[in-house]
Write a protein that holds these residues in place. Structure first.
Motif, short mmCIF file in Angstrom:
data_model
loop_
_atom_site.label_atom_id
_atom_site.label_comp_id
_atom_site.label_asym_id
_atom_site.label_seq_id
_atom_site.Cartn_x
_atom_site.Cartn_y
_atom_site.Cartn_z
N ASN A 127 0.83 -1.20 0.00
CA ASN A 127 0.00 0.00 0.00
C ASN A 127 0.87 1.26 0.00
O ASN A 127 1.51 1.59 0.99
CB ASN A 127 -0.91 -0.02 1.23
N SER A 128 0.86 1.97 -1.10
CA SER A 128 1.72 3.15 -1.21
C SER A 128 1.24 4.31 -0.34
O SER A 128 1.94 5.31 -0.19
CB SER A 128 1.79 3.61 -2.67
N ALA A 129 0.05 4.19 0.26
CA ALA A 129 -0.46 5.24 1.14
C ALA A 129 0.17 5.20 2.54
O ALA A 129 0.02 6.13 3.31
CB ALA A 129 -1.98 5.13 1.27
N PHE A 130 0.84 4.12 2.88
CA PHE A 130 1.47 4.04 4.19
C PHE A 130 2.54 5.11 4.33
O PHE A 130 3.38 5.28 3.46
CB PHE A 130 2.10 2.66 4.42
N GLN A 131 2.49 5.83 5.46
CA GLN A 131 3.45 6.90 5.68
C GLN A 131 4.18 6.78 7.01
O GLN A 131 5.25 7.34 7.19
CB GLN A 131 2.73 8.25 5.67
N TYR A 132 3.56 6.10 7.97
CA TYR A 132 4.14 5.97 9.30
C TYR A 132 4.44 4.50 9.54
O TYR A 132 3.61 3.63 9.26
CB TYR A 132 3.18 6.50 10.36
N PHE A 133 5.60 4.25 10.11
CA PHE A 133 6.09 2.88 10.24
C PHE A 133 6.55 2.64 11.67
O PHE A 133 7.24 3.46 12.27
CB PHE A 133 7.23 2.64 9.25
N MET A 134 6.16 1.50 12.21
CA MET A 134 6.45 1.18 13.60
C MET A 134 7.05 -0.22 13.70
O MET A 134 6.75 -1.11 12.90
CB MET A 134 5.16 1.22 14.43
N TRP A 135 7.88 -0.38 14.70
CA TRP A 135 8.40 -1.70 15.09
C TRP A 135 8.07 -1.93 16.55
O TRP A 135 8.29 -1.05 17.40
CB TRP A 135 9.90 -1.78 14.88
N TYR A 136 7.56 -3.13 16.81
CA TYR A 136 7.21 -3.53 18.17
C TYR A 136 8.01 -4.77 18.55
O TYR A 136 8.30 -5.62 17.71
CB TYR A 136 5.72 -3.87 18.29
#
Lengths: 113, 114
Positions: free
Chosen positions: B27-36
């Protein structure tokens, strides 16, 4: 600072019994609240999310329901548990603007026998 | 194709190794990325939160985002047995589009042996 509390941590229930899991958030107002279920090897499944009191969105049809009676309280319920409801349930919150990080509670492990 | 792909592992490394954990997305709309990081029978703990492409470093952890390739990574330097856990990636849209609700990978199980 903000904290999230979830209880009970562990629950063993017979098939057909009711369920109530509770989650509260402290140190913030008007949070977005979420219930996830995590099955082994299957990742996190979003069950419900809420952007305000009484506003609940359901992601998947199921035997569960959610309610938000107060701004920082989120409850997951069932009238009659099924074996397939067993799993690890996680409550989470994010800021009410929808931006920012998602923070999880410690989880509730439900075993339905 | 799932929106977020993450190899479940397990990934087994010796203590002190550099660990590379990865996710790909569609999804090219993803802008924020997280790691848990998630220890057994515990809730996920947020490790890194990044916006758009680039690198972010926090101690032994470095998060890297390549939006052109739709690929994100988490590097752990000098890995310790206490790093043994499941690592989940997550991503969401932002003001310019996409849902605010994060989409998660299935998690990668990491084992660091002494």
């Amino acid at each position: 600072s903000q904290t999230i509390h979830q209880w009970p941590a562990t629950l063993v229930q017979p098939v057909g019994s009711p369920l109530s899991l509770e989650c509260t958030v402290e140190g913030t107002s008007n949070p977005n609240l979420y219930w996830y279920r995590q099955a082994a090897g299957r990742g996190l499944q979003l069950l419900f999310y809420s952007v305000g009191i009484g506003q609940i969105s359901s992601e998947v049809p199921q035997n569960l329901s959610a309610s938000r009676p107060q701004d920082r309280q989120f409850i997951l319920s069932s009238k009659k548990l099924l074996l397939s409801d067993s799993g690890f349930y996680l409550c989470a919150w994010s800021s009410g603007t929808g931006t920012g990080e998602l923070f999880f509670g410690e989880g509730s492990r439900l075993t339905v026998l | 194709q799932k929106e977020v792909e993450q190899d479940p592992g397990p990934l087994s490394v010796p203590e002190g190794a550099i660990v590379s954990l990865n996710c790909t997305y569609s999804n090219s709309a993803f802008q924020y990325f997280m790691w848990y990081r998630q220890y057994s029978r515990k809730g996920p703990e947020l490790l890194m939160y990044t916006y758009s492409s680039g690198n972010k470093e926090d101690g032994r952890f470095t998060a890297q985002v390549d939006k052109s390739s739709k690929y994100i990574s988490l590097f752990i330097r000098d890995s310790q047995p206490s790093d043994s856990a499941t690592y989940l990636c997550a991503m969401r849209g932002g003001a310019s589009g996409g849902s605010y609700i994060p989409t998660f990978g299935r998690g990668t199980s990491l084992i660091v042996h002494p």
